[in-house]
Design a protein around this motif. Structure first.
Motif, PDB file in Angstrom:
ATOM      1  N   THR A 170       1.029  -0.958  -0.098  1.00 42.63           N
ATOM      2  CA  THR A 170       0.020   0.218  -0.129  1.00 42.63           C
ATOM      3  C   THR A 170       1.192   0.970   0.154  1.00 42.63           C
ATOM      4  O   THR A 170      -0.020   2.532  -0.818  1.00 42.63           O
ATOM      5  N   LEU A 171       2.003   1.248   0.929  1.00 43.55           N
ATOM      6  CA  LEU A 171       2.631   2.916   0.703  1.00 43.55           C
ATOM      7  C   LEU A 171       3.558   2.159  -0.214  1.00 43.55           C
ATOM      8  O   LEU A 171       3.707   3.718  -1.052  1.00 43.55           O
ATOM      9  N   ARG A 172       4.242   2.068  -1.080  1.00 38.93           N
ATOM     10  CA  ARG A 172       4.716   2.064  -2.614  1.00 38.93           C
ATOM     11  C   ARG A 172       3.562   2.266  -3.874  1.00 38.93           C
ATOM     12  O   ARG A 172       3.976   3.315  -4.899  1.00 38.93           O
ATOM     13  N   GLU A 173       2.294   2.161  -3.278  1.00 38.00           N
ATOM     14  CA  GLU A 173       1.779   2.386  -4.609  1.00 38.00           C
ATOM     15  C   GLU A 173       1.110   3.263  -3.761  1.00 38.00           C
ATOM     16  O   GLU A 173      -0.124   3.902  -5.081  1.00 38.00           O
ATOM     17  N   GLY A 174       0.819   3.883  -2.925  1.00 37.96           N
ATOM     18  CA  GLY A 174       0.506   4.900  -2.674  1.00 37.96           C
ATOM     19  C   GLY A 174       1.118   6.029  -2.628  1.00 37.96           C
ATOM     20  O   GLY A 174       1.134   7.452  -1.797  1.00 37.96           O
ATOM     21  N   THR A 175       2.142   6.904  -3.385  1.00 32.83           N
ATOM     22  CA  THR A 175       2.815   7.992  -3.832  1.00 32.83           C
ATOM     23  C   THR A 175       3.392   8.462  -2.520  1.00 32.83           C
ATOM     24  O   THR A 175       2.920   9.421  -1.915  1.00 32.83           O
ATOM     25  N   LEU A 176       3.980   7.542  -0.824  1.00 31.66           N
ATOM     26  CA  LEU A 176       4.481   7.837   0.096  1.00 31.66           C
ATOM     27  C   LEU A 176       5.577   8.480  -0.797  1.00 31.66           C
ATOM     28  O   LEU A 176       6.647   8.195  -1.246  1.00 31.66           O
ATOM     29  N   ARG A 177       6.247   9.902   0.234  1.00 29.86           N
ATOM     30  CA  ARG A 177       7.365  10.459   0.335  1.00 29.86           C
ATOM     31  C   ARG A 177       8.483  10.022   1.127  1.00 29.86           C
ATOM     32  O   ARG A 177       9.607   9.635   0.706  1.00 29.86           O
ATOM     33  N   HIS A 178       7.912  10.157   2.493  1.00 22.94           N
ATOM     34  CA  HIS A 178       8.677  10.252   3.360  1.00 22.94           C
ATOM     35  C   HIS A 178       7.927   9.190   4.481  1.00 22.94           C
ATOM     36  O   HIS A 178       6.722   9.804   4.327  1.00 22.94           O
ATOM     37  N   ILE A 179       9.240   9.027   5.240  1.00 24.77           N
ATOM     38  CA  ILE A 179       8.785   9.061   6.732  1.00 24.77           C
ATOM     39  C   ILE A 179       9.757   9.510   8.040  1.00 24.77           C
ATOM     40  O   ILE A 179      10.779   9.167   7.718  1.00 24.77           O
ATOM     41  N   ALA A 180       8.901  10.311   8.694  1.00 24.06           N
ATOM     42  CA  ALA A 180       9.612   9.809   9.593  1.00 24.06           C
ATOM     43  C   ALA A 180       9.479   9.882  11.223  1.00 24.06           C
ATOM     44  O   ALA A 180       7.716   9.530  11.097  1.00 24.06           O
ATOM     45  N   ALA A 181       9.950   9.920  12.346  1.00 25.18           N
ATOM     46  CA  ALA A 181       9.338   8.745  13.445  1.00 25.18           C
ATOM     47  C   ALA A 181      10.079   9.477  14.845  1.00 25.18           C
ATOM     48  O   ALA A 181      11.455   9.527  14.049  1.00 25.18           O
ATOM     49  N   ARG A 182       9.760   9.435  15.688  1.00 23.03           N
ATOM     50  CA  ARG A 182       9.962   9.867  16.585  1.00 23.03           C
ATOM     51  C   ARG A 182      10.054   8.875  18.130  1.00 23.03           C
ATOM     52  O   ARG A 182       8.578   8.378  18.033  1.00 23.03           O
ATOM     53  N   GLY A 183      10.910   7.755  18.917  1.00 22.71           N
ATOM     54  CA  GLY A 183      10.436   7.561  20.172  1.00 22.71           C
ATOM     55  C   GLY A 183      11.151   7.666  21.373  1.00 22.71           C
ATOM     56  O   GLY A 183      12.761   8.182  21.613  1.00 22.71           O
ATOM     57  N   TRP A 184      10.161   7.086  22.675  1.00 20.09           N
ATOM     58  CA  TRP A 184      11.575   7.237  23.347  1.00 20.09           C
ATOM     59  C   TRP A 184      10.243   6.355  24.888  1.00 20.09           C
ATOM     60  O   TRP A 184       9.007   6.070  25.059  1.00 20.09           O
ATOM     61  N   THR A 185      10.499   6.388  26.277  1.00 13.19           N
ATOM     62  CA  THR A 185      10.358   5.813  26.499  1.00 13.19           C
ATOM     63  C   THR A 185      10.731   6.203  28.746  1.00 13.19           C
ATOM     64  O   THR A 185      11.108   6.980  28.712  1.00 13.19           O
ATOM     65  N   MET A 186       9.244   5.880  29.119  1.00  9.83           N
ATOM     66  CA  MET A 186       8.961   7.257  30.084  1.00  9.83           C
ATOM     67  C   MET A 186       9.754   5.822  31.111  1.00  9.83           C
ATOM     68  O   MET A 186       9.745   4.792  31.229  1.00  9.83           O
ATOM     69  N   PRO A 187      10.342   7.273  32.449  1.00 10.46           N
ATOM     70  CA  PRO A 187      10.323   6.401  34.044  1.00 10.46           C
ATOM     71  C   PRO A 187       9.075   4.809  34.119  1.00 10.46           C
ATOM     72  O   PRO A 187       9.841   4.494  34.635  1.00 10.46           O
ATOM     73  N   ASP A 188       7.902   5.093  33.953  1.00 18.12           N
ATOM     74  CA  ASP A 188       6.526   4.800  34.225  1.00 18.12           C
ATOM     75  C   ASP A 188       7.089   3.184  33.342  1.00 18.12           C
ATOM     76  O   ASP A 188       5.854   2.010  33.451  1.00 18.12           O
ATOM     77  N   GLY A 189       7.885   3.134  31.773  1.00 13.48           N
ATOM     78  CA  GLY A 189       7.586   2.036  31.553  1.00 13.48           C
ATOM     79  C   GLY A 189       6.977   2.321  30.564  1.00 13.48           C
ATOM     80  O   GLY A 189       7.079   1.324  29.668  1.00 13.48           O
ATOM     81  N   THR A 190       5.972   3.301  29.796  1.00 14.21           N
ATOM     82  CA  THR A 190       5.626   4.049  29.370  1.00 14.21           C
ATOM     83  C   THR A 190       5.865   4.192  27.976  1.00 14.21           C
ATOM     84  O   THR A 190       7.073   4.635  27.655  1.00 14.21           O
ATOM     85  N   SER A 191       5.948   2.699  26.766  1.00 18.00           N
ATOM     86  CA  SER A 191       6.679   3.217  25.747  1.00 18.00           C
ATOM     87  C   SER A 191       5.960   3.615  24.390  1.00 18.00           C
ATOM     88  O   SER A 191       4.505   4.023  24.678  1.00 18.00           O
ATOM     89  N   ASN A 192       6.461   5.217  23.730  1.00 15.07           N
ATOM     90  CA  ASN A 192       5.543   6.387  22.880  1.00 15.07           C
ATOM     91  C   ASN A 192       6.485   6.195  21.162  1.00 15.07           C
ATOM     92  O   ASN A 192       7.348   6.715  20.559  1.00 15.07           O
ATOM     93  N   ARG A 193       5.905   5.439  20.471  1.00 13.09           N
ATOM     94  CA  ARG A 193       6.596   5.935  18.804  1.00 13.09           C
ATOM     95  C   ARG A 193       6.003   6.621  18.107  1.00 13.09           C
ATOM     96  O   ARG A 193       4.188   7.131  18.336  1.00 13.09           O
ATOM     97  N   ILE A 194       6.118   7.658  17.260  1.00 16.82           N
ATOM     98  CA  ILE A 194       5.220   8.569  16.610  1.00 16.82           C
ATOM     99  C   ILE A 194       6.241   8.498  15.430  1.00 16.82           C
ATOM    100  O   ILE A 194       7.301   9.048  15.017  1.00 16.82           O
ATOM    101  N   TYR A 195       4.677   8.100  14.355  1.00 15.16           N
ATOM    102  CA  TYR A 195       5.960   7.835  12.717  1.00 15.16           C
ATOM    103  C   TYR A 195       4.518   8.860  12.188  1.00 15.16           C
ATOM    104  O   TYR A 195       2.992   9.131  12.378  1.00 15.16           O
ATOM    105  N   LEU A 196       5.623   9.931  10.862  1.00 14.90           N
ATOM    106  CA  LEU A 196       4.861  10.887  10.270  1.00 14.90           C
ATOM    107  C   LEU A 196       4.979  10.116   8.589  1.00 14.90           C
ATOM    108  O   LEU A 196       6.311  10.015   8.792  1.00 14.90           O
ATOM    109  N   LEU A 197       3.725  10.067   8.467  1.00  9.23           N
ATOM    110  CA  LEU A 197       3.766   9.301   6.416  1.00  9.23           C
ATOM    111  C   LEU A 197       3.516  10.658   5.379  1.00  9.23           C
ATOM    112  O   LEU A 197       2.275  11.150   5.651  1.00  9.23           O
TER     113      LEU A 197
END
Length: 300
Positions: A170-197
């Motif tokens: 789907t990404l190849r056929e959908g004229t995707l330009r690029h993906i940027a991402a950032r992730g981190w983990t908080m002291p309580d163990g919560t993991s967070n990831r953000i992707y911008l397509l």
């Protein structure tokens, strides 16, 4: 992105004539009859507020409903914003993460913002990496997701193995330009990831959403989540006009970690936010919603 509007003027209050002061209201004295109210003065009509101003006011009002009153000073920061600061919603200790003060990146010369009339494809001309939400205070940044470009395969790895091939196609056929991402983990163990397509147009971003059944369902399955259902506590707080959000959470009993995921369609860009935390306590709702709101506003 946002400006403030002026409150409408009100008419003058009625005043009793100086020659007939109202006596004190004591039990043994009668009251004077009330003076008829003076007709209100006509309200001065100023120029019609720009569309982006109305959008900003509605956006902040919705955010307040989700997280509680954040104070007049913070509200002003939102409604008067023009490539300046976005508040991190850091107020009383209700579980919110302490995000740094955020700034919108400068646009290249002579390029409009995504929702201007001169930008029908709703393109984000700013560097997509600068539109990623930064990690909050106390976070340990993921060394593989530090805010730069990532591959299609890295994004697809967020989902179960059975769906990765379809996502890649789907990404190849959908004229995707690029993906940027950032992730981190908080002291309580919560993991967070953000992707911008980022796609070539808003229509292509919408096509990806529809192809992966995002909105009609929680989209592709994620590892560790036995089931995903609509997050009914999400009220769309802080949503920018002309964007759409779809928010889901894993119900009890959790798997190895409760998973929460949110999708935001903003013009040519699809934001995917994934949070999880191992153990029976579950993933906290407030910082998850806060993260969605701020990422949505940065893309607006």
């Amino acid at each position: 992105m946002t400006e403030q509007t002026a409150a409408p003027a009100t008419g003058p209050e009625s005043e009793a004539p100086a020659s007939a002061p109202v006596p004190p209201r004591l039990p043994d004295l009668p009251e004077l009859p009330p003076m008829p109210p003076a007709p209100p003065a006509p309200v001065a009509q100023g120029p019609r507020p720009p569309r982006r101003v109305l959008r900003a006011v509605a956006r902040w009002t919705a955010a307040v409903l989700v997280f509680g009153a954040a104070g007049a000073g913070t509200a002003y920061g939102i409604t008067s914003m023009e490539r300046t600061d976005v508040p991190g919603l850091a107020t009383e200790d209700d579980g919110r993460w302490d995000y740094p003060r955020l700034t919108l990146p400068a646009l290249p010369a002579d390029t409009p913002r995504p929702y201007n009339d001169g930008n029908p494809s709703e393109i984000h001309h700013a560097d997509l990496r600068e539109l990623l939400l930064p990690a909050p205070a106390g976070a340990t940044v993921d060394k593989k997701l530090k805010g730069g470009w990532v591959s299609n395969e890295r994004f697809a790895s967020e989902f179960t193995e059975g769906g990765r091939a379809g996502i890649g196609e789907t990404l190849r056929e959908g004229t995707l330009r690029h993906i940027a991402a950032r992730g981190w983990t908080m002291p309580d163990g919560t993991s967070n990831r953000i992707y911008l397509l980022q796609f070539s147009s808003a229509d292509d971003a919408d096509a990806y959403r529809d192809d992966r059944f995002i909105g009609a369902s929680a989209g592709d399955d994620m590892p560790g989540a036995h089931e995903m259902e609509l997050d009914e506590s999400w009220k769309g707080g802080g949503k920018v006009e002309a964007t759409a959000s779809y928010v889901f959470s894993e119900p009890k009993p959790y798997g190895s970690a409760q998973v929460r995921t949110g999708y935001v369609i903003a013009g040519d860009t699809l934001a995917v936010v994934v949070q999880s935390r191992k153990g029976g306590a579950g993933t906290p709702r407030v910082p998850f919603h806060q993260t969605l709101i701020l990422q949505n506003q940065l893309l607006g």
